[in-house]
Write an enzyme that holds these catalytic residues in place. Structure first.
Site, short mmCIF file in Angstrom:
data_model
loop_
_atom_site.label_atom_id
_atom_site.label_comp_id
_atom_site.label_asym_id
_atom_site.label_seq_id
_atom_site.Cartn_x
_atom_site.Cartn_y
_atom_site.Cartn_z
CG ASN A 69 -0.37 -0.21 2.49
OD1 ASN A 69 0.76 -0.90 2.79
ND2 ASN A 69 -0.98 0.47 3.62
CD GLU B 156 -1.37 4.89 4.68
OE1 GLU B 156 -1.00 5.69 5.45
OE2 GLU B 156 -1.90 3.90 4.78
CD GLU C 25 -5.30 -5.89 -0.99
OE1 GLU C 25 -4.83 -4.88 -1.01
OE2 GLU C 25 -6.07 -6.37 -0.15
CB CYS D 131 -10.69 -2.72 0.64
SG CYS D 131 -10.20 -2.00 -0.87
N1 THU Z 1 -5.21 -1.34 2.72
C1 THU Z 1 -4.58 -2.20 1.60
O1 THU Z 1 -3.52 -2.17 1.19
N2 THU Z 1 -5.19 -3.19 1.16
C2 THU Z 1 -6.86 -3.41 1.41
O2 THU Z 1 -7.51 -4.30 1.08
C3 THU Z 1 -7.42 -2.67 2.78
C4 THU Z 1 -6.62 -1.39 3.19
C5 THU Z 1 -4.39 -0.23 3.11
C6 THU Z 1 -4.89 1.20 2.67
C7 THU Z 1 -4.34 2.05 3.59
O3 THU Z 1 -3.10 2.34 3.23
C8 THU Z 1 -4.43 1.30 4.77
O4 THU Z 1 -4.56 0.00 4.44
C9 THU Z 1 -5.40 1.66 5.63
O5 THU Z 1 -6.57 1.56 5.17
#
Ligand code: THU
Length: 136
Positions: free
Chosen positions: A42, A44, A55, A91
């Site tokens: 991830n 941000e 993902e 998610c």
């Molecule tokens: N996040 C993911 O990388 N994958 C998911 O399926 C759910 C959330 C990350 C996004 C964000 O950087 C952090 O988790 C908190 O939501």
């Protein structure tokens, strides 16, 4: 089928996570039908909405390199710098992106370690999905 390589890669990719705002580090490793692995973490943003999940990073890396046939993905997530203790499920947006490229039998592995994981399918996590075949 032995998924240990993608489980290991997803755990390793958590170290690459850029998550200064949530502190939640996620790693993903995507297995193509021809045996290649694409990884993601991830990433941000200070303005929040440009944030991308691990993902989708992995899937978009694969698609952008011409790979669109996938058999499995491993995902791990938890507080940055600590071993995960709780399964990190994809998610809704990531499930929808998986449905764009994968069929219901696509394997989704959520893992805390090489020995602690659960195996699911996309059909189970996103039943009755909407896709290209639903448009007239
Ligand atoms: N996040 C993911 O990388 N994958 C998911 O399926 C759910 C959330 C990350 C996004 C964000 O950087 C952090 O988790 C908190 O939501």
């Amino acid at each position: 089928m032995n998924y240990s390589d993608i489980i290991k890669e997803s755990l390793r990719m958590r170290e690459m996570s850029y998550c200064p705002y949530s502190g939640h580090a996620v790693g993903a490793a995507l297995l193509t039908k021809d045996g290649r692995i694409y990884t993601g973490c991830n990433i941000e943003s200070a303005t929040y909405s440009p944030t991308i999940c691990a993902e989708r990073t992995a899937i978009f890396k694969a698609v952008s390199e011409g790979s669109m046939e996938f058999s499995a993905i491993a995902i791990s997530g938890g507080p940055k710098g600590k071993n995960p203790t709780k399964y990190s499920f994809p998610c809704g947006v990531c499930r929808q992106v998986m449905a764009e490229f994968c069929t219901d039998d696509f394997i989704i592995i959520v893992c805390n370690s090489e020995d602690e994981y659960e195996v699911h399918t996309l059909g189970e996590l996103l039943p009755h999905s909407f896709g290209k075949e639903d448009m007239s």
